[in-house]
Design a protein around this motif. Structure first.
Motif, short mmCIF file in Angstrom:
data_model
loop_
_atom_site.label_atom_id
_atom_site.label_comp_id
_atom_site.label_asym_id
_atom_site.label_seq_id
_atom_site.Cartn_x
_atom_site.Cartn_y
_atom_site.Cartn_z
N GLU A 29 0.86 -1.31 0.13
CA GLU A 29 -0.03 -0.05 -0.27
C GLU A 29 0.91 1.26 0.00
N PRO A 30 0.30 2.16 -0.45
CA PRO A 30 1.18 3.63 -0.38
C PRO A 30 1.95 3.90 0.76
N ASP A 31 1.42 3.76 1.81
CA ASP A 31 2.02 4.17 3.29
C ASP A 31 3.08 3.13 3.56
N VAL A 32 2.91 1.93 3.15
CA VAL A 32 4.05 0.99 3.31
C VAL A 32 5.18 1.03 2.47
N VAL A 33 4.94 1.50 1.22
CA VAL A 33 5.85 1.79 0.11
C VAL A 33 6.56 3.13 0.59
N SER A 34 5.93 3.83 1.18
CA SER A 34 6.50 4.97 2.15
C SER A 34 7.73 4.82 3.10
N ALA A 58 20.41 -4.39 0.94
CA ALA A 58 19.13 -5.16 0.75
C ALA A 58 18.53 -5.77 1.80
N GLY A 59 19.42 -6.23 2.63
CA GLY A 59 18.91 -7.06 4.03
C GLY A 59 18.62 -5.87 5.04
N LEU A 60 19.50 -4.89 5.20
CA LEU A 60 19.14 -3.68 5.96
C LEU A 60 17.74 -3.10 5.68
N VAL A 61 17.67 -2.83 4.18
CA VAL A 61 16.20 -2.15 4.23
C VAL A 61 15.15 -3.11 4.36
N ALA A 62 15.37 -4.36 4.12
CA ALA A 62 14.12 -5.22 4.65
C ALA A 62 13.97 -5.31 6.07
N GLN A 63 15.01 -5.45 7.04
CA GLN A 63 14.78 -5.24 8.28
C GLN A 63 14.12 -3.91 8.76
N ASP A 64 14.56 -2.87 7.97
CA ASP A 64 14.02 -1.55 8.43
C ASP A 64 12.37 -1.36 8.26
N VAL A 65 12.20 -1.94 7.18
CA VAL A 65 10.51 -2.14 6.83
C VAL A 65 10.07 -3.16 7.67
N ASP A 67 10.87 -3.93 10.77
CA ASP A 67 10.66 -3.22 11.90
C ASP A 67 9.59 -2.01 12.12
N ALA A 68 9.57 -1.28 11.04
CA ALA A 68 8.63 -0.19 10.95
C ALA A 68 7.17 -0.92 10.75
N LEU A 69 6.97 -1.81 10.05
CA LEU A 69 5.53 -2.60 10.02
C LEU A 69 5.28 -3.05 11.26
N LEU A 70 6.17 -3.72 12.10
CA LEU A 70 5.67 -4.32 13.19
C LEU A 70 5.15 -3.11 14.07
N GLU A 71 5.86 -1.87 14.20
CA GLU A 71 5.48 -0.88 15.09
C GLU A 71 4.18 -0.31 14.58
N ARG A 72 3.67 -0.17 13.40
CA ARG A 72 2.60 0.22 13.10
C ARG A 72 1.45 -0.73 12.63
N TYR A 73 1.89 -1.76 12.08
CA TYR A 73 0.68 -2.75 11.62
C TYR A 73 0.75 -4.10 12.14
N GLY A 74 1.81 -4.60 12.47
CA GLY A 74 1.87 -5.84 13.06
C GLY A 74 3.23 -6.74 12.22
N ARG A 75 3.19 -7.96 12.32
CA ARG A 75 4.47 -8.76 11.92
C ARG A 75 4.32 -9.12 10.31
N TRP A 76 5.47 -9.05 9.93
CA TRP A 76 5.65 -9.21 8.38
C TRP A 76 7.04 -9.58 7.93
N PRO A 77 7.31 -10.34 7.25
CA PRO A 77 6.29 -11.08 6.49
C PRO A 77 6.07 -12.54 7.39
N LEU A 78 4.74 -13.17 7.55
CA LEU A 78 4.54 -14.24 8.17
C LEU A 78 4.83 -15.33 7.68
N CYS A 79 5.42 -16.25 8.47
CA CYS A 79 5.85 -17.46 7.99
C CYS A 79 4.86 -18.30 7.19
N PRO A 80 5.35 -18.74 5.86
CA PRO A 80 4.37 -19.51 5.19
C PRO A 80 4.66 -20.89 5.50
N VAL A 81 5.55 -21.37 6.23
CA VAL A 81 6.35 -22.57 6.30
C VAL A 81 5.51 -23.48 7.65
#
Length: 126
Positions: A29-34, A58-65, A67-81
């Protein structure tokens, strides 16, 4: 047209990989892309200070996003295994290193490279 600098190539690649995983998880979503853009801005400064760290962006950006998602929305990405138990997020391994992957620590398995969650979850792949 000026050639794209190695720094910009690194940042664009990191952005693309994380966006691919967000799209695969249907959370781009736009706010997540931000959040991705905010991380890229911060990591630009970081890699300008430590150019040898560019393979880690790349790994650091993934971790940053994540962490930011956890603070605002919840866990991501959820484990598919893991099909049972409490839902839990994958983690980026190595925390600071090249070739980052999403890993389920509960099952002890590597799920997908950062940027390739779609292939692991049956969605689109990058």
């Amino acid at each position: 047209m000026d050639p794209i600098s190695p720094l910009e190539q690194t940042l664009h690649a990191a952005r693309a990989l994380v966006l691919a995983d967000l799209v695969a998880g249907q959370v781009a979503e736009p706010d997540v892309v931000s959040l991705v853009e905010e991380s890229v801005v911060q990591r630009r400064w970081w890699v300008e200070q430590w150019p040898d760290g560019s393979p880690y962006v790349a790994g650091l950006v993934a971790q940053d996003v994540q962490d930011a998602l956890l603070e605002r929305y919840g866990r991501w990405p959820l484990c598919p295994v893991c099909g049972s138990g409490d839902p839990h997020a994958l983690e980026v391994e190595p925390e600071l290193g090249p070739d980052p992957h999403w890993v389920c620590h509960e099952a002890g398995v590597e799920v997908a490279a950062v940027g390739s969650l779609g292939a692991a979850t049956g969605g689109t792949s990058s």
